[in-house]
Design a protein around this motif. Structure first.
Motif, mmCIF file in Angstrom:
data_model
loop_
_atom_site.group_PDB
_atom_site.id
_atom_site.type_symbol
_atom_site.label_atom_id
_atom_site.label_comp_id
_atom_site.label_asym_id
_atom_site.label_seq_id
_atom_site.Cartn_x
_atom_site.Cartn_y
_atom_site.Cartn_z
ATOM 1 N N GLY A 74 0.803 -1.220 0.000
ATOM 2 C CA GLY A 74 0.000 0.000 0.000
ATOM 3 C C GLY A 74 0.828 1.258 0.000
ATOM 4 N N ARG A 75 2.160 1.131 0.082
ATOM 5 C CA ARG A 75 3.026 2.317 0.109
ATOM 6 C C ARG A 75 3.159 2.903 -1.306
ATOM 7 N NH1 ARG A 75 7.948 0.667 0.939
ATOM 8 N NH2 ARG A 75 7.541 -1.589 0.960
ATOM 9 N N PRO A 76 3.585 4.156 -1.412
ATOM 10 C CA PRO A 76 3.782 4.752 -2.739
ATOM 11 C C PRO A 76 4.851 3.982 -3.527
ATOM 12 C CG PRO A 76 3.753 6.438 -1.042
ATOM 13 C CD PRO A 76 3.807 5.128 -0.317
ATOM 14 N N CYS A 130 -2.249 -3.655 -4.374
ATOM 15 C CA CYS A 130 -1.236 -2.653 -4.027
ATOM 16 C C CYS A 130 -1.716 -1.272 -4.456
ATOM 17 C CB CYS A 130 0.103 -2.984 -4.668
ATOM 18 S SG CYS A 130 0.146 -2.757 -6.456
ATOM 19 N N SER A 131 -1.015 -0.260 -4.027
ATOM 20 C CA SER A 131 -1.449 1.122 -4.289
ATOM 21 C C SER A 131 -1.490 1.432 -5.785
ATOM 22 C CB SER A 131 -0.521 2.108 -3.572
ATOM 23 O OG SER A 131 0.814 1.956 -4.023
ATOM 24 N N ARG A 132 -0.594 0.814 -6.569
ATOM 25 C CA ARG A 132 -0.597 1.110 -8.005
ATOM 26 C C ARG A 132 -1.801 0.476 -8.700
ATOM 27 N NH1 ARG A 132 4.818 1.838 -10.416
ATOM 28 N NH2 ARG A 132 4.265 3.944 -9.760
ATOM 29 N N MET A 180 -4.604 -0.077 -7.292
ATOM 30 C CA MET A 180 -5.730 0.749 -6.859
ATOM 31 C C MET A 180 -5.812 2.036 -7.679
ATOM 32 S SD MET A 180 -7.437 -0.830 -4.544
ATOM 33 C CE MET A 180 -8.365 0.428 -3.669
ATOM 34 N N GLU A 181 -4.655 2.613 -7.994
ATOM 35 C CA GLU A 181 -4.635 3.820 -8.834
ATOM 36 C C GLU A 181 -5.297 3.550 -10.185
ATOM 37 O OE1 GLU A 181 -0.678 5.224 -9.288
ATOM 38 O OE2 GLU A 181 -0.368 5.574 -7.136
#
Length: 565
Positions: free
Chosen positions: A436-438, A498-500, A502-503
């Motif tokens: 979940g981190r950038p 992961c955050s990407r 989700m983006e």
């Protein structure tokens, strides 16, 4: 040149502007040369005997009256000229041609006899070192050859390229002249500057009569040119079936390699000569083929010679033979098997034959399955998977944290789903070191991966594997991110995006349902399906004593569970 064939001359100024167009000035022909061309013997006599006539003065570079007479076959004029000026008999033109060579090139037998009677030297060549005998053989004039041999000319003199009179005669398959030359001492196995003998020339040109003649008189059937090619190799290359048959009947060695290391069978397979291949198979050593570092199967598959491929398979050639390291390096994709050639040519029939004969689809560094997926060849993909292709294989030079074949199939969702249905791992696609981190900025240069190329780059291996979230962010794929993630979720249990990822799902409102689908907990039905597949495996599902609808559900087929038909 005008439409009627008249030559014109255009005159221009220095600035390129046209000044005048006029007929090309005609050169005025000298009276003596005109009289010779017309065959006017009386006029030639009067002009030749005239005190003011210089018979040694050329009208063109090196072209004397005797050359004019030899060219037009005016033997009576030629006799008069030599009587008036005997010193002209061996004078040469600008190309080094004596009157004798001029007469022979025009097959003027009468002039040849006149010149020989008047002391013409039959050994003087032109500037290409072509002797009168060589030129007579080139013109296939047996009468002129006989006249020259009767004057004792040397029969083994070579031209500038090393060809002898016999070799030139063999090209034209004139057996009468061949016989005369051999009786005069011509050597059968002299080589030209490329190491080619007369027998090699006969085989190369498909001259059966000349070939039989040379073999009958003891020519070496295993002669090799400087590049190592044998007469048999050259005949196979040119597709001369009768020549190959004749050479093999005379015990020609089918296991002599050329400079490239290939045997006659290789070149016949490459050319697709079915009949020649069938003749060469029984006399070709499989052990010798292995030492060449390339199988004729490779060449047949590369050129889509399906009939030849079938013959070679039936003859027992190894369908899993791999190119030598040296030959593999010639290809950017480092291919090594015949199956790879068949797949990259999109040749379904060849791929089917090889796989049915036991070809292993997992030998190449860059797997045939990846090639077929990249080209969207679903039929070949199915063939490969049915014969044990490893869907989860990696590319050693460009590692990924997920099955590499997905890089080439994600834009073809039915194909992507087929791979997942047949054992493709989906869970690694959701593994991400950043979670979940950038994520760091994307590097989509082709040094990292090459999703739009026909094959992965051969250099620059990564220090770490490319993650799925990085791959799906490539410009050519990211617009399909939602449907791809949606398909993958059908093949996994509890996962965290992961955050990407989700983006990507946040980038389009229509994909919000996919985010909800991924949110825990996953449906119990989905978890049970995964557990059954894990315990039983995809290939054994059909053996389970379960209703058809349930089997289809376990196989991810879109049919209602209550359909028990």
């Amino acid at each position: 040149m005008t439409g009627s064939g008249k030559r014109m001359v255009a005159y221009y100024k220095n600035d390129g502007s046209l000044v005048h167009i006029a007929p090309e000035p005609e050169e005025e022909e000298e009276p003596l040369f005109r009289a010779i061309r017309e065959g006017n013997a009386n006029k030639v006599r009067s002009l030749a005997m005239c005190p003011g006539t210089n018979l040694m003065l050329p009208t063109k570079p090196g072209w004397l009256a005797v050359h004019q007479a030899a060219w037009f076959g005016q033997d009576s004029c030629l006799r008069m000229l030599l009587s008036a000026q005997p010193g002209m008999v061996n004078k040469r033109t600008s190309r080094g041609e004596t009157p004798l060579l001029v007469a022979i090139s025009r097959v003027q037998l009468g002039c040849v006899q006149v010149l020989l009677e008047n002391g013409a030297d039959p050994e003087i060549p032109n500037y290409e070192k072509e002797t009168p005998l060589y030129k007579a053989c080139e013109r296939s004039s047996a009468a002129i050859v006989a006249a020259l041999l009767n004057h004792g000319v040397a029969v083994n003199t070579r031209c500038i390229q090393g060809w002898t009179a016999l070799q030139e005669t063999v090209v034209r398959s004139n057996l009468e002249i061949c016989d005369m030359l051999l009786k005069a001492g011509a050597k059968l196995n002299l080589r030209n500057m490329y190491g080619i003998t007369p027998l090699f020339t006969a085989a190369q040109n498909g001259q059966m009569a000349a070939l039989r003649f040379l073999i009958k008189h003891g020519a070496d059937v295993n002669t090799q040119a400087d590049d190592g090619a044998t007469a048999l190799y050259e005949a196979a290359k040119m597709g001369h079936q009768e020549v190959v048959q004749m050479l093999l009947s005379q015990k020609a060695d089918a296991n002599k390699p050329g400079k490239t290391g290939m045997l006659p069978l290789h070149i016949a397979a490459q050319r697709g000569s079915d009949a020649i291949v069938s003749m060469l198979i029984p006399v070709t050593s499989k052990a010798r083929v292995r030492r060449t570092g390339i199988s004729p199967l490779h060449l047949a598959a590369e050129r889509n010679r399906d009939d030849v491929l079938e013959m070679l398979i039936e003859a027992g050639f190894d369908v899993n033979a791999q190119l030598s390291e040296e030959r593999t390096r010639l290809y950017e994709d480092r291919r090594s098997t015949a199956l790879y050639f068949a797949v990259i040519n999109n040749n379904t029939e060849a791929a089917r034959m090889l796989l049915a004969a036991g070809a292993d689809p997992n030998l190449d560094m860059f797997r045939p399955l990846m090639v077929a997926s990249r080209m969207g060849c679903i039929q070949i993909v199915k063939l490969l998977v049915e014969h044990g292709a490893d869907i989860n294989a990696a590319v050693p030079t460009h590692p990924t944290t997920f099955p590499a074949v997905y890089m080439f199939s994600m834009k073809y969702l039915p194909l992507f789903k087929y791979l997942l249905d047949h054992g493709g791992h989906a869970l690694p696609c959701f593994h991400c070191r950043y979670g979940g981190r950038p994520h760091p900025p994307l590097k989509t240069s082709r040094s990292n991966w090459n999703e739009d190329a026909d094959r992965p780059a051969a250099e620059g291996p990564l220090t770490r594997g490319v993650q799925f979230c990085e791959m799906i962010s490539a410009p050519s794929i990211c617009r399909w991110a939602g449907p791809i993630i949606d398909v993958l979720l059908d093949y996994v249990g509890h996962v965290t995006l992961c955050s990407r990822l989700m983006e990507h799902l946040d980038s389009y409102s229509g994909w919000s349902a996919i985010k909800e689908k991924a949110a825990p907990p996953r449906p119990l039905l989905q978890l049970c399906r995964l557990r059954v597949l894990q315990l039983v495996g995809h290939r054994k599902l059909k053996r389970l004593p379960l209703p058809g609808g349930l089997i289809r559900f376990l196989k991810h087929q879109e049919l209602p569970l209550d359909d028990e038909s």
